[in-house]
Design a protein around this motif. Sequence first.
Motif, short mmCIF file in Angstrom:
data_model
loop_
_atom_site.label_atom_id
_atom_site.label_comp_id
_atom_site.label_asym_id
_atom_site.label_seq_id
_atom_site.Cartn_x
_atom_site.Cartn_y
_atom_site.Cartn_z
N GLU A 50 -14.75 -44.00 -53.48
CA GLU A 50 -14.50 -45.31 -54.09
C GLU A 50 -15.11 -46.42 -53.22
O GLU A 50 -14.92 -46.44 -52.00
CB GLU A 50 -12.99 -45.58 -54.21
N ASN A 51 -15.79 -47.36 -53.86
CA ASN A 51 -16.32 -48.53 -53.16
C ASN A 51 -15.14 -49.48 -52.94
O ASN A 51 -14.62 -50.03 -53.90
CB ASN A 51 -17.42 -49.19 -53.98
N GLY B 124 -10.66 -48.41 -44.54
CA GLY B 124 -11.79 -48.86 -45.34
C GLY B 124 -12.08 -50.34 -45.24
O GLY B 124 -13.14 -50.81 -45.66
N ALA B 125 -11.18 -51.13 -44.67
CA ALA B 125 -11.36 -52.58 -44.55
C ALA B 125 -12.53 -52.92 -43.64
O ALA B 125 -12.91 -52.14 -42.77
CB ALA B 125 -10.09 -53.22 -43.99
N PRO C 45 -9.48 -53.69 -48.19
CA PRO C 45 -10.03 -52.80 -49.22
C PRO C 45 -9.46 -53.16 -50.59
O PRO C 45 -8.30 -53.55 -50.71
CB PRO C 45 -9.59 -51.41 -48.77
N GLY C 46 -10.30 -53.02 -51.62
CA GLY C 46 -9.87 -53.35 -52.98
C GLY C 46 -8.90 -52.33 -53.55
O GLY C 46 -8.21 -52.62 -54.52
N GLN D 88 -13.21 -39.01 -46.52
CA GLN D 88 -14.67 -39.13 -46.55
C GLN D 88 -15.00 -40.61 -46.63
O GLN D 88 -14.50 -41.31 -47.52
CB GLN D 88 -15.25 -38.41 -47.75
N SER D 89 -15.84 -41.08 -45.72
CA SER D 89 -16.22 -42.49 -45.68
C SER D 89 -17.72 -42.64 -45.63
O SER D 89 -18.44 -41.74 -45.21
CB SER D 89 -15.59 -43.18 -44.47
N LYS D 90 -18.15 -43.84 -46.03
CA LYS D 90 -19.58 -44.16 -46.01
C LYS D 90 -19.71 -45.66 -45.79
O LYS D 90 -18.99 -46.45 -46.40
CB LYS D 90 -20.23 -43.74 -47.32
N ILE D 91 -20.63 -46.02 -44.92
CA ILE D 91 -21.02 -47.41 -44.71
C ILE D 91 -22.47 -47.52 -45.14
O ILE D 91 -23.32 -46.74 -44.67
CB ILE D 91 -20.91 -47.82 -43.23
#
Length: 159
Positions: free
Chosen positions: A123-124, A85-86, A93-94, A106-109
């Motif tokens: 999660e953002n 996620g970085a 990532p937070g 599952q990822s999203k940009i």
Amino acid sequence: MPNSWSNVEGAIHSQPKSTDGGIRTRETFKSFEFEFEWKVPPKGNSGVKYRIFYLTRTDAAGSEYQVSDDSGDRGAIEHPTQRAGALYNQIAPGKAVAKPLGEFNQSKIVVRGRRTEHWLNGENVVEYETESNPLESPILLQNHGTEIWYRNLRIRRLD
């Protein structure tokens, strides 16, 4: 599609120890939402590149959403900016919300003008803003020499 990639049970799969190139879109994107699912094997590492400013036959330089085995990949263990996620080598990532090995994440940009978000499993995990407007470029699924599976790829223009 490079020879090292194949379709395995509905997922795009990159063979291990092959570096003959990533897969990139034919179309270019400026502001967009890109959703995808991915999984890696133990010690796996890959990424999704966007806002590309330099493109070669096999790879690209630009912003990268990191895909990794956070507990097994040496880079992810030693550098938080190389965890799942970085924004690769720039923003860690937070939260650590990657699923266990063997499960799809599952990822999203989301790129809207100068603002970008990285999402991982709902999660953002990264937000940032650039000084300049986004570059129009293809999106590239990296082949980093380890196995990687991508599936359910969806892109939506936001401009």
